[in-house]
Write an enzyme that holds these catalytic residues in place. Structure first.
Site, PDB file in Angstrom:
ATOM      1  CG  ASP A 166      -2.006   1.145   1.266  1.00 23.01           C
ATOM      2  OD1 ASP A 166      -2.350   1.539   0.248  1.00 23.01           O
ATOM      3  OD2 ASP A 166      -1.947   1.597   2.337  1.00 23.01           O
ATOM      4  CD  GLU A 417      -0.118  -5.573   7.308  1.00 25.54           C
ATOM      5  OE1 GLU A 417      -0.730  -5.573   6.112  1.00 25.54           O
ATOM      6  OE2 GLU A 417      -0.519  -5.219   8.235  1.00 25.54           O
ATOM      7  CE1 TYR A 473      -4.524   0.519  10.058  1.00 29.97           C
ATOM      8  CE2 TYR A 473      -3.966  -1.566   9.851  1.00 29.97           C
ATOM      9  CZ  TYR A 473      -3.413  -0.406   9.824  1.00 29.97           C
ATOM     10  OH  TYR A 473      -2.262   0.428   9.308  1.00 29.97           O
ATOM     11  CD  GLU A 511       0.924  -1.089   9.476  1.00 25.22           C
ATOM     12  OE1 GLU A 511      -0.107  -1.158   8.708  1.00 25.22           O
ATOM     13  OE2 GLU A 511       2.046  -1.358   8.755  1.00 25.22           O
TER      14      GLU A 511
HETATM   15  C1  GCB Z   1      -1.201  -2.207   6.564  1.00 27.60           C
HETATM   16  C2  GCB Z   1      -0.026  -2.293   5.838  1.00 27.60           C
HETATM   17  C3  GCB Z   1       0.346  -0.853   5.503  1.00 27.60           C
HETATM   18  C4  GCB Z   1      -0.901  -0.038   5.030  1.00 27.60           C
HETATM   19  C5  GCB Z   1      -2.046   0.121   6.237  1.00 27.60           C
HETATM   20  C6  GCB Z   1      -3.032   0.620   5.562  1.00 27.60           C
HETATM   21  O1  GCB Z   1      -1.447  -3.400   7.177  1.00 27.60           O
HETATM   22  O2  GCB Z   1       1.057  -2.687   6.435  1.00 27.60           O
HETATM   23  O3  GCB Z   1       1.152  -0.559   4.252  1.00 27.60           O
HETATM   24  O4  GCB Z   1      -0.742   1.285   4.624  1.00 27.60           O
HETATM   25  O5  GCB Z   1      -2.384  -1.368   6.514  1.00 27.60           O
HETATM   26  O6  GCB Z   1      -3.412   1.865   6.003  1.00 27.60           O
HETATM   27  O7  GCB Z   1      -4.331  -0.117   5.226  1.00 27.60           O
END
Ligand code: GCB
Length: 604
Positions: A166, A417, A473, A511
């Protein structure tokens, strides 16, 4: 000959000439460069800055999205007085691979876009004359490239990259290029390790040179006073009443290495070194024996116009913002950063989790969606895996060689990941983790950043980690909006499952975060609004604060950054706590308050 990863520095025996500036440039749209002999000079070339990504300068999409070979050319004058010495052209990074030609002769090919390499050119150089340096770069992605992805061909014949990650696939000569002039016998490498005994430190060192002349090492304190001296390529120095390197309170000693022939100095090199120890003990991180809690960010090297190109002004601003907000750490997501950034982190006393570009090891064009879906892509079952592993091991070796002496580097993150749900992942991980331990004299803790599919139930690789890095997330990619209440329950359930498994190591959230459009307000909240972001962050922090094993929080992301275009991204990823122009969003004030109130030894 072993490549020296030492940062280029001028000393009494070494010269460094800057090769940055406007270079000739041409995208090889018709794939004709090889055949047309562009290695001898690029016809009809444009001018472009080095260092920088090439993508964002142009006003047409074909240039921005260009996939394939691209060519750079410059001239470098090599003075006759350097004759008899070794001349290296040193590239701090060309993304993702390149071949270098000097005066029409191929001198090196290099795979990987985020680590330095040098090409020795004494044999091909024209003394006292300009020399033509041509670089053929390539930015395609594949199952064997780090980062991984694919390149596809469109109906019009143009190629396009589809990253399994991403961030925008920026490319070019993204970091500085230098001419390095070395003496006949030179220092190739040195390695330091520390042990603390009361108020004193012992500094063990190993030096590698290209010859057999004796070596001396000297250590000076910040006032310039000599505090230790050693002779020989290996040894242990004692520093009494040592000034330790601490978070936001970095003390750097001046470390000087010399190769001597009697009184004559054959080679001299220096560095600024921070003396500290770092270890994982139970579920705690110990810096110099004292507990530390990580507060900070996952970052990117990403800014307007120059893309992923090293931008010294942006680097400075980022450190100022990180200090302002009360951060003490960051992860170099998702690739090794420019060397100057680690030097700055050493100077400013930041803790760095240093990451390999092993990202996209999960076959997905929208990994942020698939990574929470419970799907496996059997990534490590592919026939391409041996080649991928070879590339990863080579980069691991270069990464550790480059960064091992930085006080700021406290851990190695070996993947971001990856797909860890199949049995075939385990032997791959085992080998990479074992190699990292073998290569690092300081035995820094090793980890990888795990997405939600790498759950306590399904992950086959977490056992290789010295501490866990979780990218989570809940409340954004899953259970978002009004379902937030369920998100918190699911999150706590996962935490409990890790503990029930007997995991007893620090956990860092490398994250968590949600996209926020600067200035978007909504009462009651909806996703993408500032109000929602606050609720989301408060939920995460409530969970962090209630688990003793959580020893770090690195929110995603420091700043908004460019990604591929798509319906899930509004001209890039907007999870920045700062905008891409490095101004605070509202969440920045919230973090400042939280982080300034959390002590360094929080939960210690
Ligand atoms: C993730 C990735 C990261 C993305 C992020 C997102 O898990 O490691 O590279 O930018 O999520 O914002 O979705």
């Amino acid at each position: 000959m072993k490549q020296s990863m030492l940062y280029p520095r001028a000393t009494s025996t070494r010269r460094v000439a800057d090769m940055n500036g406007m270079w000739k440039f041409r995208l090889d749209k018709e794939n004709e460069g090889e055949e047309q002999g562009w290695k001898n000079g690029i016809p009809g070339a444009d001018l472009i800055p080095v260092p920088a990504s090439f993508n964002d300068f142009y006003t047409d999409k074909e240039s921005r999205e260009f996939t394939g070979d691209f060519w750079y050319e410059t001239e470098v004058f090599v003075p006759g007085e350097w004759k008899g010495r070794h001349i290296d052209v040193r590239f701090a990074a060309v993304t993702h691979r390149c071949t270098v030609y000097v005066n029409g002769q191929e001198i090196i090919s290099h795979e990987g876009g985020f680590l330095p390499f040098s090409a020795r050119i004494d044999e091909v150089v024209n003394w006292n004359e300009p020399n033509r340096v041509v670089v053929k770069g390539n930015n395609e992605l594949s199952f064997t490239s780090l980062p991984a992805g694919i390149s596809v061909t469109l109906e019009n014949g143009r190629k396009m990259t589809k990253p399994f990650f991403d961030f925008f696939n920026y490319a070019g000569i993204q970091r500085p290029v230098k001419l390095v002039v070395l003496p006949e016998e030179s220092i190739v490498d040195f390695t330091l390790n520390y042990a603390l005994e009361g108020n004193d430190a012992s500094v063990s060192y190993q030096v590698e040179t290209t010859g057999d002349h004796p070596v001396t090492v000297e250590v000076y304190d910040e006032s310039g006073k000599p505090v230790a001296r050693g002779e020989g390529k290996e040894g242990c120095l004692k520093i009494e009443n040592v000034h330790l390197w601490e978070v936001h309170n970095a003390y750097l000693y001046h470390f000087v290495l010399k190769v001597l022939d009697g009184e004559e100095v054959l080679d001299e090199y220096y560095d600024e070194i921070g003396i500290r120890t770092f270890a994982v003990e139970g579920n705690r991180f110990l810096l110099n024996g004292n507990p530390v809690y990580l507060k900070g960010f996952g970052k990117h090297e990403d800014s307007d116009i120059v893309g992923r190109g090293f931008n010294i002004g942006v680097m400075k601003r980022d450190f100022e913002l990180m200090k302002w907000i009360g951060a003490n750490s960051f992860r170099t997501s998702h690739y090794p950063y420019s060397e100057e950034i680690y030097q700055m982190a050493d100077r400013e006393g930041f803790l760095v989790i240093d990451e390999l570009p092993a990202v996209g090891f999960f076959e997905s064009l929208a990994n942020f969606v698939d990574a929470v879906s419970g799907k496996t892509t059997n990534f490590f079952d592919r026939p391409t895996v041996p080649e991928l592993k070879k590339n990863q091991l080579a980069m691991l070796e270069d990464l550790i060689a480059r960064d091992k002496n930085h006080a700021c580097v406290i851990a190695w993150s070996l993947f971001n990941e990856p797909d860890t749900m199949t049995d075939s992942a385990a032997p791959y991980f085992e080998e990479i983790f074992a190699r990292a331990k073998e290569l690092d004299v300081q035995k820094r803790p090793r980890t990888f950043a795990m997405e939600l599919n790498s759950s306590p139930e399904h992950c086959k690789c977490h056992q290789f980690c010295d501490f866990l890095c979780l990218n989570r997330y809940y409340g954004w990619y899953l259970l978002g909006g009004y379902e937030m209440v369920n998100a918190e329950t699911a999150f706590r359930k996962e935490m409990d499952a890790w503990l029930a498994k007997g995991v007893n190591c620090p956990m860092v959230f490398t994250e968590y975060g949600c996209d926020n459009l600067q200035g978007e307000h909504k009462l009651p909240s909806v996703q993408w609004s500032t109000e929602y972001e606050m609720e989301y962050l408060e939920m995460f922090h409530r969970v962090f604060d209630s688990y003793e094993c959580v020893k770090g929080e690195q929110v995603w992301n420091f700043a908004d950054f460019q990604t591929v275009e798509g319906i899930m991204r509004v001209n890039g990823n907007k999870k920045g706590i700062f905008t891409r122009q490095r101004q605070p969003k509202e969440a920045a004030y919230y973090f400042k308050k939280r982080w300034e109130s959390l002590p360094l030894d929080y939960k210690g």
